[in-house]
Design a protein around this motif. Sequence first.
Motif, PDB file in Angstrom:
ATOM      1  N   TYR A  66       0.846  -1.193   0.000  1.00 38.95           N
ATOM      2  CA  TYR A  66       0.000   0.000   0.000  1.00 38.95           C
ATOM      3  C   TYR A  66       0.879   1.239   0.000  1.00 38.95           C
ATOM      4  CZ  TYR A  66      -3.747  -3.204   1.223  1.00 38.95           C
ATOM      5  OH  TYR A  66      -4.644  -4.234   1.215  1.00 38.95           O
ATOM      6  N   HIS A  67       0.385   2.300  -0.626  1.00 36.82           N
ATOM      7  CA  HIS A  67       1.087   3.586  -0.633  1.00 36.82           C
ATOM      8  C   HIS A  67       0.139   4.650  -0.100  1.00 36.82           C
ATOM      9  CE1 HIS A  67       3.880   6.691  -1.837  1.00 36.82           C
ATOM     10  NE2 HIS A  67       2.898   7.322  -2.470  1.00 36.82           N
ATOM     11  N   SER A  68       0.468   5.195   1.046  1.00 34.28           N
ATOM     12  CA  SER A  68      -0.351   6.184   1.777  1.00 34.28           C
ATOM     13  C   SER A  68      -1.802   5.716   1.911  1.00 34.28           C
ATOM     14  CB  SER A  68      -0.265   7.571   1.138  1.00 34.28           C
ATOM     15  OG  SER A  68      -0.783   7.588  -0.173  1.00 34.28           O
ATOM     16  N   GLY A  69      -1.970   4.463   2.282  1.00 28.51           N
ATOM     17  CA  GLY A  69      -3.298   3.906   2.544  1.00 28.51           C
ATOM     18  C   GLY A  69      -4.024   3.335   1.341  1.00 28.51           C
ATOM     19  N   ASN A  70      -3.539   3.630   0.141  1.00 29.08           N
ATOM     20  CA  ASN A  70      -4.176   3.118  -1.074  1.00 29.08           C
ATOM     21  C   ASN A  70      -3.375   1.943  -1.631  1.00 29.08           C
ATOM     22  OD1 ASN A  70      -6.144   5.166  -1.072  1.00 29.08           O
ATOM     23  ND2 ASN A  70      -4.708   6.563  -2.063  1.00 29.08           N
ATOM     24  N   PRO A  71      -4.059   0.920  -2.177  1.00 22.66           N
ATOM     25  CA  PRO A  71      -3.322  -0.224  -2.747  1.00 22.66           C
ATOM     26  C   PRO A  71      -2.483   0.204  -3.957  1.00 22.66           C
ATOM     27  CG  PRO A  71      -5.699  -0.486  -3.052  1.00 22.66           C
ATOM     28  CD  PRO A  71      -5.495   0.743  -2.247  1.00 22.66           C
ATOM     29  N   VAL A  72      -1.306  -0.394  -4.097  1.00 21.99           N
ATOM     30  CA  VAL A  72      -0.425  -0.083  -5.223  1.00 21.99           C
ATOM     31  C   VAL A  72      -1.058  -0.583  -6.529  1.00 21.99           C
ATOM     32  CG1 VAL A  72       1.851  -0.558  -6.228  1.00 21.99           C
ATOM     33  CG2 VAL A  72       1.649  -0.068  -3.799  1.00 21.99           C
ATOM     34  N   ILE A  73      -1.715  -1.737  -6.472  1.00 20.80           N
ATOM     35  CA  ILE A  73      -2.401  -2.266  -7.656  1.00 20.80           C
ATOM     36  C   ILE A  73      -3.762  -1.584  -7.748  1.00 20.80           C
ATOM     37  CG2 ILE A  73      -3.366  -4.312  -8.783  1.00 20.80           C
ATOM     38  CD1 ILE A  73      -1.358  -5.996  -7.203  1.00 20.80           C
ATOM     39  N   SER A  74      -3.925  -0.717  -8.757  1.00 21.59           N
ATOM     40  CA  SER A  74      -5.216  -0.055  -8.912  1.00 21.59           C
ATOM     41  C   SER A  74      -6.115  -0.832  -9.874  1.00 21.59           C
ATOM     42  CB  SER A  74      -5.044   1.379  -9.399  1.00 21.59           C
ATOM     43  OG  SER A  74      -4.384   1.403 -10.641  1.00 21.59           O
ATOM     44  N   THR A  75      -5.528  -1.469 -10.875  1.00 20.26           N
ATOM     45  CA  THR A  75      -6.290  -2.268 -11.836  1.00 20.26           C
ATOM     46  C   THR A  75      -5.592  -3.610 -12.028  1.00 20.26           C
ATOM     47  OG1 THR A  75      -6.845  -0.233 -12.996  1.00 20.26           O
ATOM     48  CG2 THR A  75      -7.320  -2.280 -14.145  1.00 20.26           C
ATOM     49  N   PHE A  76      -6.347  -4.686 -11.905  1.00 17.33           N
ATOM     50  CA  PHE A  76      -5.814  -6.035 -12.087  1.00 17.33           C
ATOM     51  C   PHE A  76      -6.886  -6.806 -12.848  1.00 17.33           C
ATOM     52  CE2 PHE A  76      -3.457  -9.573  -9.492  1.00 17.33           C
ATOM     53  CZ  PHE A  76      -2.848 -10.008 -10.651  1.00 17.33           C
ATOM     54  N   GLU A  77      -6.692  -6.995 -14.173  1.00 11.47           N
ATOM     55  CA  GLU A  77      -7.726  -7.596 -15.015  1.00 11.47           C
ATOM     56  C   GLU A  77      -7.221  -8.837 -15.718  1.00 11.47           C
ATOM     57  OE1 GLU A  77      -9.276  -4.940 -17.938  1.00 11.47           O
ATOM     58  OE2 GLU A  77      -9.968  -3.495 -16.445  1.00 11.47           O
ATOM     59  N   ARG A  78      -8.090  -9.819 -15.813  1.00 10.91           N
ATOM     60  CA  ARG A  78      -7.809 -11.041 -16.571  1.00 10.91           C
ATOM     61  C   ARG A  78      -8.101 -10.736 -18.028  1.00 10.91           C
ATOM     62  NH1 ARG A  78      -5.763 -15.805 -17.658  1.00 10.91           N
ATOM     63  NH2 ARG A  78      -6.900 -17.679 -17.157  1.00 10.91           N
ATOM     64  N   VAL A  79      -7.167 -11.020 -18.922  1.00 12.91           N
ATOM     65  CA  VAL A  79      -7.368 -10.760 -20.350  1.00 12.91           C
ATOM     66  C   VAL A  79      -7.783 -12.043 -21.053  1.00 12.91           C
ATOM     67  CG1 VAL A  79      -6.275  -9.992 -22.493  1.00 12.91           C
ATOM     68  CG2 VAL A  79      -5.750  -8.834 -20.348  1.00 12.91           C
ATOM     69  N   SER A  80      -6.936 -13.065 -20.982  1.00  6.70           N
ATOM     70  CA  SER A  80      -7.202 -14.335 -21.628  1.00  6.70           C
ATOM     71  C   SER A  80      -7.956 -15.232 -20.655  1.00  6.70           C
ATOM     72  CB  SER A  80      -5.872 -14.972 -22.033  1.00  6.70           C
ATOM     73  OG  SER A  80      -6.103 -16.122 -22.797  1.00  6.70           O
ATOM     74  N   LYS A  81      -9.169 -15.606 -21.014  1.00  7.04           N
ATOM     75  CA  LYS A  81     -10.006 -16.421 -20.138  1.00  7.04           C
ATOM     76  C   LYS A  81     -10.072 -17.850 -20.683  1.00  7.04           C
ATOM     77  CE  LYS A  81     -12.863 -12.568 -18.694  1.00  7.04           C
ATOM     78  NZ  LYS A  81     -12.735 -11.384 -19.500  1.00  7.04           N
ATOM     79  N   PRO A  82     -10.501 -18.817 -19.862  1.00  7.11           N
ATOM     80  CA  PRO A  82     -10.578 -20.196 -20.363  1.00  7.11           C
ATOM     81  C   PRO A  82     -11.495 -20.339 -21.589  1.00  7.11           C
ATOM     82  CG  PRO A  82     -10.751 -20.194 -17.990  1.00  7.11           C
ATOM     83  CD  PRO A  82     -10.774 -18.764 -18.426  1.00  7.11           C
ATOM     84  N   GLY A  83     -12.539 -19.560 -21.667  1.00  5.68           N
ATOM     85  CA  GLY A  83     -13.457 -19.645 -22.811  1.00  5.68           C
ATOM     86  C   GLY A  83     -12.987 -18.880 -24.021  1.00  5.68           C
ATOM     87  N   ARG A  84     -12.076 -17.933 -23.815  1.00  2.34           N
ATOM     88  CA  ARG A  84     -11.575 -17.129 -24.926  1.00  2.34           C
ATOM     89  C   ARG A  84     -10.118 -16.761 -24.684  1.00  2.34           C
ATOM     90  NH1 ARG A  84     -12.642 -11.377 -27.200  1.00  2.34           N
ATOM     91  NH2 ARG A  84     -11.920 -11.779 -29.300  1.00  2.34           N
TER      92      ARG A  84
END
Length: 131
Positions: A66-84
């Motif tokens: 965390y940086h000053s109370g906020n998480p360092v990772i702001s966006t964490f998205e799965r791109v390639s999914k099992p179906g696609r």
Amino acid sequence: MSLSDPIGDMIARIKNAQDRSHKKVKLPSSNFKTKIADILKNEGFIKDFKVNKENNKSLLSLELKYHSGNPVISTFERVSKPGRRIFSSAESLPKINNGLGIAIVSTPKGVMTDIDARKQRVGGEIICKVF
């Protein structure tokens, strides 16, 4: 319990832990998840990770950053999914947030960031993007 998308489960657990401002998150371990955690640590998105054996099952324990109370990772998205599945050549790998974020790519030479994949001129499956 069998999971159809263990990487998606890992991402969801990290997001949920950060929403609740947890310091650590534990999840079932695999070699692939350990490589992703190693990339997250090297790029400065998490503090540390450990693989522990408990009751004959290996658990991956991530220490969130965390940086000053906020998480360092702001966006964490799965791109390639099992179906696609989403594949990309080395030249057409996406730049995440104008180069500020990273894409984690599974290549024939192993799991690496999009920057390393471009340097080695190797493409592969885009697993997720982190910013």
